[in-house]
Design a protein around this motif. Structure first.
Motif, short mmCIF file in Angstrom:
data_model
loop_
_atom_site.label_atom_id
_atom_site.label_comp_id
_atom_site.label_asym_id
_atom_site.label_seq_id
_atom_site.Cartn_x
_atom_site.Cartn_y
_atom_site.Cartn_z
N GLU A 3 0.87 -1.18 0.00
CA GLU A 3 0.00 0.00 0.00
C GLU A 3 0.90 1.22 0.00
O GLU A 3 1.70 1.40 0.92
N PHE A 4 0.77 2.03 -1.02
CA PHE A 4 1.61 3.21 -1.15
C PHE A 4 1.09 4.35 -0.28
O PHE A 4 -0.11 4.51 -0.10
N VAL A 5 2.04 5.14 0.23
CA VAL A 5 1.73 6.32 1.02
C VAL A 5 2.61 7.44 0.49
O VAL A 5 3.81 7.24 0.26
N THR A 14 6.88 12.43 -6.79
CA THR A 14 5.85 11.44 -6.44
C THR A 14 6.17 10.06 -7.01
O THR A 14 6.10 9.06 -6.30
N TYR A 15 6.53 10.00 -8.29
CA TYR A 15 6.80 8.69 -8.88
C TYR A 15 7.98 8.01 -8.19
O TYR A 15 7.99 6.79 -7.99
N GLU A 42 -5.89 1.66 -9.62
CA GLU A 42 -6.17 1.59 -8.18
C GLU A 42 -5.25 2.53 -7.40
O GLU A 42 -5.69 3.23 -6.48
N VAL A 43 -3.97 2.52 -7.74
CA VAL A 43 -3.00 3.38 -7.05
C VAL A 43 -3.34 4.85 -7.30
O VAL A 43 -3.37 5.66 -6.36
N ASN A 50 -2.20 11.37 -10.86
CA ASN A 50 -2.37 11.04 -12.27
C ASN A 50 -1.86 9.62 -12.53
O ASN A 50 -0.76 9.26 -12.08
N PRO A 51 -2.61 8.82 -13.26
CA PRO A 51 -2.16 7.46 -13.58
C PRO A 51 -0.78 7.44 -14.27
O PRO A 51 -0.02 6.48 -14.11
N ASN A 52 -0.47 8.50 -15.03
CA ASN A 52 0.84 8.55 -15.69
C ASN A 52 1.99 8.58 -14.68
O ASN A 52 3.09 8.11 -14.97
#
Length: 131
Positions: A3-5, A14-15, A42-43, A50-52
């Motif tokens: 689970e990312f935080v 962020t990436y 989901e993430v 952004n999904p990218n």
């Protein structure tokens, strides 16, 4: 599953925060080769990003040989960063959890704890003065 935080105060992109978290999970055995990473959508929804950004993180893991994308299926872990110390980590983690509880009871904030750990690690690894 990981689970990312995200730390909004961090100066780390962020990436890259996602990449670092996957690498940490690999080091401590929370992720192993064959495990599937969470779906990009989901993430992105869970973290409101952004999904990218998630795709960029996953591409970085692929470039580093730690994951592979399977079209229509997802992204899977292919490498490991767990070292020979993995077997000892459970006991050390338990001791660390107890220490963290004592630090919090003493009134230390997360930043205080991080500063103490960082400075102690640097000091313990510095060449000792022989004078």
């Amino acid at each position: 599953m990981i689970e990312f935080v995200l730390d909004g105060r961090s100066k780390v992109a962020t990436y890259m925060q996602l990449v670092v978290q996957v690498k940490q999970a690999l080091r401590v055995g929370l992720l192993r080769p064959g495990d599937q990473l969470p779906k990009v959508r989901e993430v992105a929804q869970a973290l409101a990003i952004n999904p990218n950004t998630v795709l960029k993180a996953y591409r970085e893991l692929v470039l580093e040989g730690l994951a592979e994308g399977r079209p229509g299926v997802g992204t899977f872990v292919t490498g490991s960063l767990a070292g020979p110390s993995l077997g000892n980590q459970a006991q050390l983690r338990d001791e660390l959890v107890a220490w963290l509880a004592r630090a919090e009871a003493a009134g230390m904030s997360d930043d205080d704890i991080a500063a103490l750990i960082d400075t102690t690690m640097r000091g313990a690894r510095a060449p000792q003065d022989l004078a």
